[in-house]
Design a protein around this motif. Structure first.
Motif, PDB file in Angstrom:
ATOM      1  N   ARG A 254       0.845  -1.328   0.074  1.00 30.48           N
ATOM      2  CA  ARG A 254      -0.215   0.025   0.057  1.00 30.48           C
ATOM      3  C   ARG A 254       0.935   1.101  -0.021  1.00 30.48           C
TER       4      ARG A 254
ATOM      5  N   LYS B 279       1.134   4.191  -2.928  1.00 37.39           N
ATOM      6  CA  LYS B 279       0.940   5.732  -2.268  1.00 37.39           C
ATOM      7  C   LYS B 279       2.107   6.414  -3.027  1.00 37.39           C
TER       8      LYS B 279
ATOM      9  N   LYS C 121       3.731   4.733  -6.817  1.00 35.31           N
ATOM     10  CA  LYS C 121       2.692   4.072  -7.545  1.00 35.31           C
ATOM     11  C   LYS C 121       2.969   2.682  -8.023  1.00 35.31           C
TER      12      LYS C 121
END
Length: 350
Positions: free
Chosen positions: A40, A44, A47
């Motif tokens: 994640r 964030k 990319k």
């Protein structure tokens, strides 16, 4: 589970205590939770784009005696080689024409190439419009400056461990202090500076690895490579236990959580331990760079850092297409930017 709160803290704030890192490293129950958090953070900050960088292993000649490395000077069981300048430049041109935005030149630590020779090779490769990463080990400030002036953009100098006792035990006639000084020189000269760890080394521990990760956080490098220890033939650690892929992936994920904006390669060593899924697992635990070897086939098998090293016996273009297809399957894509890390661009005000 006790390590989840530390993982959450890392994902939110990108820092935790040394105790928290040690708990995560020692706890195998929350691995998937850790990997998902790292993924994640990767999505964030950097990319779902992966930098594909062409690696050319220009020589396996090495003057060092590192206990874990198959290229160590005392290993008489491998044939030494040095590519010609024409071979190197030709391979770099092929990489540029195939779509790679970065060429990485790597060798053992030696004086096999004269500085003028290296600088001329850099200048020739720079004509192809690519970024250049070097990994030649410890050099003087003046040598690093000459390479930078010739056109080198990045330098990778892995430290393997920042634990002074362990470093000394594994690196005869080498100095951790000098290694760190070289990294500082590279940073001061404006290089995009990278380092890295070898995890699972004999004599290491969860506490030592936690401290190593804090060292990386403190120095705020632009790129970090994490590889598992794989025992190499004809070395003092030949019969030692391997580091293991799970520990390498955990260190990979923790590096992403600690340093969210840097570049992290999905290392060849991880893929060597799991040729089918290793790279994908590394990408899904925070990595965003792949550096496939495009070294000529007659040299590729001679660059034996460890046995059974994974490599593709294909052309630079075929390797590019292979990874393009692989990345599309898992929802990622090859980045079309120059390969700088987000951290480096911010540091330079770009």
């Amino acid at each position: 589970m006790p390590s989840i709160k530390f993982i959450n803290e890392l994902e939110k704030n990108h820092i935790t205590s040394l105790y928290g890192l040690e708990k995560i490293i020692a706890d195998d129950d929350d691995c998937e939770y850790l990997f998902e958090a790292a993924n994640r953070v990767r999505q964030k900050f950097v990319k779902q784009e992966v930098h594909l960088k062409a690696l050319i292993e220009i020589s396996n000649i090495c003057a060092k005696e590192c206990f874990y490395c198959g290229l160590r000077s005392k290993n008489k069981g491998i044939k030494r080689y040095k590519m010609s300048a024409e071979e190197i430049v030709s391979r770099a041109k092929e990489a540029a024409m195939s779509g790679y935005k970065t060429v990485v030149m790597q060798s053992g630590e030696s004086g096999a190439f004269k500085d003028d020779e290296i600088c001329e090779i850099i200048r020739e490769i720079k004509k192809f419009g690519v970024q250049i990463t070097l990994s030649f080990g410890e050099k003087s400030f003046e040598q690093y400056r000459a390479y930078k002036k010739a056109g080198a953009d990045r330098y990778l100098l892995r430290i393997e461990t920042a634990d002074r006792t362990l470093y000394k035990a594994l690196h005869p006639n080498m100095s951790l202090k000098n290694r760190i000084k070289c990294l500082e020189n590279l940073r001061n000269l404006g290089y995009e500076t990278g380092s890295g760890l070898l995890v699972g080394l004999p004599g290491s521990s969860a506490k030592i690895l936690a401290r190593d990760l804090m060292f990386l956080k403190k120095y705020d490098f632009d790129m970090i490579g994490i590889g598992p220890f794989i025992p190499a033939t004809n070395t003092p650690l030949e019969h030692s236990k391997a580091g293991g892929i799970k520990l390498a992936l955990k260190a990979n994920a923790l590096t992403r959580l600690l340093l969210p904006k840097i570049n992290i390669p999905a290392t060849t060593a991880i893929e060597t331990l799991d040729p089918n899924e290793g790279r994908k697992m590394a990408l899904r635990s925070g990595a965003n760079v792949i550096m496939p070897s495009i070294t000529q086939s007659r040299y590729r098998d001679l660059y034996r850092l460890y046995p059974n090293k994974f490599c593709l016996k294909q052309s630079a273009a075929e390797i590019y297409d292979r990874f393009d297809e692989m990345l599309s399957v898992i929802g990622d894509k090859i980045s079309l930017t120059n390969g700088n890390s987000v951290r480096f661009n911010q540091r330079r005000g770009l």
